[in-house]
Design an enzyme around this catalytic site. Sequence first.
Site, PDB file in Angstrom:
ATOM      1  N   ASP A 100      -6.166 -14.691 -19.238  1.00 33.55           N
ATOM      2  CA  ASP A 100      -7.009 -15.604 -18.457  1.00 33.55           C
ATOM      3  C   ASP A 100      -8.302 -16.706 -18.882  1.00 33.55           C
ATOM      4  O   ASP A 100      -8.067 -16.476 -20.401  1.00 33.55           O
ATOM      5  CB  ASP A 100      -8.155 -14.502 -17.321  1.00 33.55           C
ATOM      6  CG  ASP A 100      -8.708 -15.738 -15.760  1.00 33.55           C
ATOM      7  OD1 ASP A 100      -7.549 -16.113 -15.541  1.00 33.55           O
ATOM      8  OD2 ASP A 100      -9.170 -15.470 -16.257  1.00 33.55           O
ATOM      9  N   ASP A 124      -7.239   3.887  -1.254  1.00 33.93           N
ATOM     10  CA  ASP A 124      -8.064   2.726  -0.417  1.00 33.93           C
ATOM     11  C   ASP A 124      -9.563   2.971  -1.116  1.00 33.93           C
ATOM     12  O   ASP A 124     -10.056   1.592  -1.101  1.00 33.93           O
ATOM     13  CB  ASP A 124      -7.754   3.291   0.891  1.00 33.93           C
ATOM     14  CG  ASP A 124      -6.162   2.291   1.711  1.00 33.93           C
ATOM     15  OD1 ASP A 124      -5.091   2.542   0.630  1.00 33.93           O
ATOM     16  OD2 ASP A 124      -5.399   2.351   2.187  1.00 33.93           O
ATOM     17  N   GLU A 156      -3.604 -19.283 -19.860  1.00 35.95           N
ATOM     18  CA  GLU A 156      -3.966 -20.525 -18.489  1.00 35.95           C
ATOM     19  C   GLU A 156      -4.451 -21.634 -18.983  1.00 35.95           C
ATOM     20  O   GLU A 156      -5.381 -20.922 -19.261  1.00 35.95           O
ATOM     21  CB  GLU A 156      -4.097 -19.459 -17.580  1.00 35.95           C
ATOM     22  CG  GLU A 156      -4.669 -20.152 -15.796  1.00 35.95           C
ATOM     23  CD  GLU A 156      -5.656 -19.740 -15.768  1.00 35.95           C
ATOM     24  OE1 GLU A 156      -6.423 -20.082 -14.509  1.00 35.95           O
ATOM     25  OE2 GLU A 156      -6.959 -19.257 -16.146  1.00 35.95           O
ATOM     26  N   ASP A 169      -1.764  -0.874  -3.928  1.00 38.89           N
ATOM     27  CA  ASP A 169      -1.596  -0.545  -5.288  1.00 38.89           C
ATOM     28  C   ASP A 169      -0.625   0.198  -5.871  1.00 38.89           C
ATOM     29  O   ASP A 169       0.738  -0.721  -5.569  1.00 38.89           O
ATOM     30  CB  ASP A 169      -1.874   1.437  -5.022  1.00 38.89           C
ATOM     31  CG  ASP A 169      -1.485   1.672  -3.857  1.00 38.89           C
ATOM     32  OD1 ASP A 169      -0.361   1.290  -3.471  1.00 38.89           O
ATOM     33  OD2 ASP A 169      -1.814   2.183  -3.273  1.00 38.89           O
ATOM     34  N   ASN A 217       0.938  -1.337  -0.285  1.00 41.87           N
ATOM     35  CA  ASN A 217      -0.241   0.122  -0.130  1.00 41.87           C
ATOM     36  C   ASN A 217       0.533   0.590  -0.217  1.00 41.87           C
ATOM     37  O   ASN A 217       1.071   1.512   1.290  1.00 41.87           O
ATOM     38  CB  ASN A 217      -0.741   0.100   1.365  1.00 41.87           C
ATOM     39  CG  ASN A 217      -2.170   0.563   1.340  1.00 41.87           C
ATOM     40  OD1 ASN A 217      -1.715   1.843   0.579  1.00 41.87           O
ATOM     41  ND2 ASN A 217      -3.379   0.902   1.923  1.00 41.87           N
TER      42      ASN A 217
END
Length: 603
Positions: free
Chosen positions: A310, A124, A339, A145, A118
């Site tokens: 993906d 956030d 994948e 992040d 972070n």
Amino acid sequence: MSFGGSITRIEPPSWWVGMKDSSLQLMLYGLNISDYILTSNSKHIKIERHHRAKSANYLFVDITIQRDASPGEYSFVLKNGKTAIPFKYTLDKRDSREISSFSPSDMVYLIMPDRFVNGDRSNDNHSEAKEKANRMEHYGRHGGDIAGMINSLDYLQELGVTALWSTPLLFDNEPTASYHGYACADYYRIDPRFGTNDLYREFVNSANKRGIKIIKDLVPNHCGMEHWWISDLPFDDWIHTFPSFTRSNYAMTTHHDIYASNIDNRLCVKGWFDTSMPDMNLKNPFVLKYFTQNAIWWIEWASLSGLRIDTFPYSDKYAMSSWIGAILNEYPTLNIVGECWFSTSQEIAYWEGGANNRDGYNSKLPSVMDFQLQEAIGAAFKEDGTPEWGKGMFRIYRSLSMDAIYREPGNLMIFADNHDTHRIAEIVGKDSNKMKMLLTLLATMRGVPQIYYGTELMLTSKDGKLGHGEERVNMPGGWSGDSINVFTGEGISETVRDLLDYFKSLFIWRKGSEVIHNGKMKHYWPNHNLYVYFRYNHNKSVMVVINNNTKELELDWKLYEESTSGYSHGKDIIWGKEIKIGEILKVPPQTSMVFELSLLKTP
């Protein structure tokens, strides 16, 4: 790009001159614009065709960018009778570099941004994001992040990382469990809780300066329920729909199974991966064009060095092949890894580009992920001592013995764990000796090694619970106030520090070892759970010895004469210890050794 009137979106948001494919399809979105006509007064832009969607709020326009077009802002006008909506659209200068993509010379480090570092607590939470940060929730947003990723680049460089794969950073606006990023709400926007598009490009540039390539994770199979188009689909068949929710049957084998029923294959391809993930219909030519241009846009705009795709086998396989082909047409040196989660090499090899498949299918994928080896690694290192025949290190030997089925086994992505599996440290019981052995294997084996963040620290879930949210733990030191900080060394145990030092030495050495990157391989039957193999080329050889037995074993040099002939000595790449070929070499239990061999000196 600027626009007015009732246009609220134009995608792609910009494009380039000088692309190999001079065509561009603009998707315009705005209130009741389907009957408008797009015009341009530039001789460098040719309006080819208008396509009206089922929804009156979309207009798809095919244009051609002439070869002599210059970079700059181009003026367009949408007209409908006396109504005119002007807007400007940017065509940038194309990056002329030849992409140096990830390859077997790299070590790929995988991170989940929300759980890594972070670096900017101010983002956030965000006013447009439905889910708010809660670090106490296993499946909640924790606050990692892009700023944290930038801050960690020096650490990654010291580890020997040369390529970085991040799970998706695009806006995922699901009300719960949005941290993973696989349910996209906007394919052209970085999640504001991670940062901005410009910050992402700064991250790529900062990484490149440190010799670290960036691989982007793309998901053309599905979007998220919170994607902006779900409330107003362009066409009825933009996504796959059913009378009631229908989940994929996950029957990926139906793509190559000569006995498979059509219904089973349709459910695999058209069923939704999850309740929050509408399944994209890539057979719709507008959907396919959208995702093709989206991939090219990110590669060009951010100067990416590779893609990871993906859930590759969950989409129409021919559409996916066309998609990969279009990307490679623009970037022929780009490496793209798919994948394709199968447990046998026969199934995985079906998806490797150029495979000799019975049905003639060619995915065009340059690389696939070696899940068979991943499963073998986890099982093998659990079975120490002298396991029964076929177990222990034989599992790895057998997995590699099937490499003849692959077109290019050296380009497979190899790994012990990732964000979708149990952490390898959990599997081997946080045994640092076993961790060193399996890291040695990954660093010296054929293929492109991928390391999951925290593996260098034997990271596991805090309470021993297994599951995605539980095992996708925060990187120690990534949050202010952490008692353990890997980036400063504070609070790290001696055992972890020793493993971390080993990791750095191993992968820094690997960076400069061409024989590991491109050399051939020869391995030997793993008697007594002792696995020995060689990586070699015309003038160099590296010998790898992994003793997964719980007893000390003496190396029988006669077994390896065909690989040691012509060499006199070896030097351990970690400790610098020298050995003489043929002299007694005792290998301690649960250890590995890597020797660079020296040629016999001719008188």
